[in-house]
Design an enzyme around this catalytic site. Structure first.
Site, mmCIF file in Angstrom:
data_model
loop_
_atom_site.group_PDB
_atom_site.id
_atom_site.type_symbol
_atom_site.label_atom_id
_atom_site.label_comp_id
_atom_site.label_asym_id
_atom_site.label_seq_id
_atom_site.Cartn_x
_atom_site.Cartn_y
_atom_site.Cartn_z
ATOM 1 N N LYS A 204 0.863 -1.189 0.000
ATOM 2 C CA LYS A 204 0.000 0.000 0.000
ATOM 3 C C LYS A 204 0.896 1.234 0.000
ATOM 4 C CE LYS A 204 -4.274 1.331 -0.220
ATOM 5 N NZ LYS A 204 -5.116 0.931 -1.351
ATOM 6 N N SER A 405 -8.824 -0.828 -5.105
ATOM 7 C CA SER A 405 -9.103 -0.490 -3.714
ATOM 8 C C SER A 405 -10.618 -0.360 -3.498
ATOM 9 C CB SER A 405 -8.348 0.783 -3.315
ATOM 10 O OG SER A 405 -8.060 0.770 -1.935
#
Length: 626
Positions: A204, A405
């Site tokens: 991330k 996401s």
């Protein structure tokens, strides 16, 4: 006395306002009347003039290629009328509809493709249009592409034409995917800004530019794996379309300096030499070429033709019968209400609910083109899709350029997930940003103090250092959201949270890579998703399609009519860029980089502007590959 003067002034202002309001209503009613008259004429006055034999479709894609026009279809239609103060948007659905209908139209003999003024798009959208051109040509119809220049995206579409021509002073620029990112940690340290990043996921890396001076090894690994897959697919697609030996383009890039010398520095001749284009022609020479194979139009001193907008207007929608409802999920995801071209947790959920409660809508296709955003907004949308399936209506997700996401989160409650091989998806991870400016305050000599009743009372104050206890709360919340994400993904993919975690960790994948890892079901197009939904709802091979879109408010329409939203946005961006540029200029940084810096650092501004002290974000902070 003063009261009577005040009453007189108030009465005068009231009369002025009533006059302005009456004038506004009169103007809007007049515009509406003109539109009604035009529609009645089109319906009862004979309609559009029939096309003649051997008409050429002029597919001039001169605008921003998008999934959904910001402000909705009405603003897009206004822009297509040629209003100078309104940005022109070209919707992918319209391009596909025009090409597929023209392919079956006996009066359309071929097409002239013009893409050098096309902006935006992305690998998945470009591949959709390229496939539509292939279907057009499959019926024996010729497509001639011409451009003064071709960038990488434009060329991917043009390469599928029967013949590709370039202006003698033009270029074909193919430079691959991936760019260097800018990192701000040292600059922020010098300013005294502390960016507290809390995340789950080794990959991330979305907010790395704010907390590091360079990419992490994990980010480098993921980016290389993603971009190489995209680039290899691009090369294979273009070389097959142009019937070039495998490796032609890669060798051309590697040997570019020598090839430039060989062709005397002439980029157009170089493109022709390695067979990226079939010939070099000016605009008038292209007109003569098309005229040679078409039918003359003496009145317009050209060839018989119909433009993209005119042909689109000829295609009457089907207004009755069972249908597939298409809900567009385009843009960043927020919690509340959003206009077309962006996603609101509430507004998009309402659209899904409308489709579910409409007896004529038998299935839903959710078209996703989103980098994510609010986890809460994403869950609102996912839940409505879950309820739709529970009500017995099939749900098929069609992924466009981006479904990462939060864009993946909203895709999890479906009967089938269909992605393009070049879709950017995955990025199953969560993060939160909490910037603090206490060091900036110290430098300026500004101090704060007080006595809240609990330590939590002012914990979200960005002018003070972050309390470690508050950081612990944020991390616990982020961990919980990630657990929810992976658990829901495991249920949707008929897997386990542990297996999902192994391919999650915030890492992005192409559609093809995601399919290999069980994150999507099928590789295909938007049309494939429609066919899948129709089959599941037993609607036959040619179902009616209805786009379920939010109507803008009267105020929004008035602003859209005068182009105000884009104008205001441009003014704000320009003003901020000038301010940043004035700071960067003494350091020798080009002023042109100001806009890029503003865009990158705007996340800090948005985070501090939130009413909540923080927000759990399921956002890849990524864009469409260029």
């Amino acid at each position: 006395m003063s009261r009577s003067v005040f009453s007189y002034v108030r009465g005068g202002l009231g009369r002025v306002w009533r006059f302005i309001d009456a004038s506004r209503r009169a103007v809007m009613n007049l515009i509406f009347l003109v539109i009604v008259i035009a529609l009645l004429y089109a319906i009862f006055g004979g309609g559009a003039k029939p096309l003649g034999d051997k008409t050429m479709l002029v597919l001039n894609l001169n605008g921003q290629l998008v999934e959904q026009a910001p402000g909705g279809a009405k603003l897009a239609a206004l822009a297509n009328l040629g209003e100078d103060n309104v940005r022109r948007y070209i919707q992918l659905r319209d391009v596909l509809r025009v090409l597929d209908n023209a392919a079956r139209d006996p009066d359309i003999a071929g097409a002239l493709l013009l893409v050098d003024e096309m902006e935006g798009g992305g690998p998945a959208m470009q591949r959709e249009i390229a496939a539509a051109i292939d279907r057009f040509r499959a019926g024996g119809k010729r497509v001639v592409a011409w451009g003064s220049n071709y960038n990488q995206g434009q060329y991917q579409i043009a390469a599928h034409a029967s013949e590709v021509y370039l202006h003698p002073m033009g270029t074909v620029i193919l430079d691959g995917y991936g760019k260097y990112r800018t990192y701000y940690r040292e600059a922020l340290d010098k300013l005294g800004v502390t960016v507290n990043l809390l995340k789950v996921g080794n990959f991330k890396s979305a907010a790395e530019p704010l907390v590091a001076n360079g990419p992490s090894p994990a980010a480098m690994e993921a980016e290389a794996y993603l971009n190489n897959d995209l680039w290899n697919r691009y090369l294979q697609d273009v070389e097959q379309a142009r019937k070039l030996p495998s490796g032609t383009i890669a060798r051309g890039i590697d040997n570019l300096p020598a090839l430039m010398e060989q062709h005397g520095g002439n980029l157009a001749r170089l493109a022709q030499g390695i067979k990226l284009v079939d010939g070099l022609k000016t605009r008038d020479e292209i007109r003569a070429l098309v005229l040679k194979h078409g039918v003359p139009d003496p009145e317009n001193k050209s060839f018989r033709q119909v433009g993209f907008d005119e042909y689109l207007a000829r295609l009457a929608p089907r207004l009755s019968g069972d249908a597939i409802g298409v809900v567009m999920a385009v843009g960043e995801i927020g919690d509340g209400i959003a206009a077309p071209g962006s996603i609101g947790g509430l507004s998009t959920s309402n659209l899904i609910r409308m489709a579910r409660e409409d007896d004529n809508i038998k299935a839903i296709v959710l078209r996703v083109d989103s980098p994510g955003g609010s986890a809460f907004g994403s869950e609102l949308i996912r839940r409505e899709l879950e309820l739709t399936r529970a009500a017995g209506k099939p749900v098929v997700v069609s992924m466009g350029n981006l479904a990462a996401s939060g864009g993946y989160w909203i895709s999890m409650a479906s009967d089938e997930v269909i992605a393009d091989a070049s879709t950017i998806t995955g990025s199953i991870g969560v993060f939160a940003l909490f910037p603090t400016f206490d060091k900036v305050m110290d430098k300026l000599g500004i101090h704060s103090g007080g006595q809240p009743t609990t330590w939590l009372g002012d914990a979200g104050n960005p002018t003070r250092p972050m309390d470690p206890r508050f950081g612990q709360l944020l991390q616990s919340s982020i961990n919980h959201v990630y657990a929810e994400f992976t658990t829901k993904a495991a249920q949707a993919r008929k897997s386990t949270p542990e297996k999902i975690d192994a391919v999650a960790q915030g890492r992005v994948w192409t559609g093809a890579q995601a399919q290999d890892r069980g994150l999507v079901d099928t590789l295909g197009s938007f049309n494939d998703a429609v066919r899948s939904a129709a089959r599941r709802a037993k609607l036959g091979a040619d179902p009616r399609i209805v786009y379920i879109e939010r109507e803008t408010t009267r105020f929004d329409k008035l602003l859209d009519f005068f182009g105000a939203p884009q104008a205001v946005a441009d003014l704000v961006d320009a003003a901020v860029a000038r301010q940043v540029g004035s700071v960067l200029a003494p350091a020798g940084i080009p002023a042109g980089m100001a806009g890029h810096v503003v865009k990158e650092l705007n996340w800090l501004n948005e985070m501090t502007a939130q009413k909540k002290p923080f927000m759990a974000l399921t956002h890849c902070l990524c864009g469409v590959p260029e």
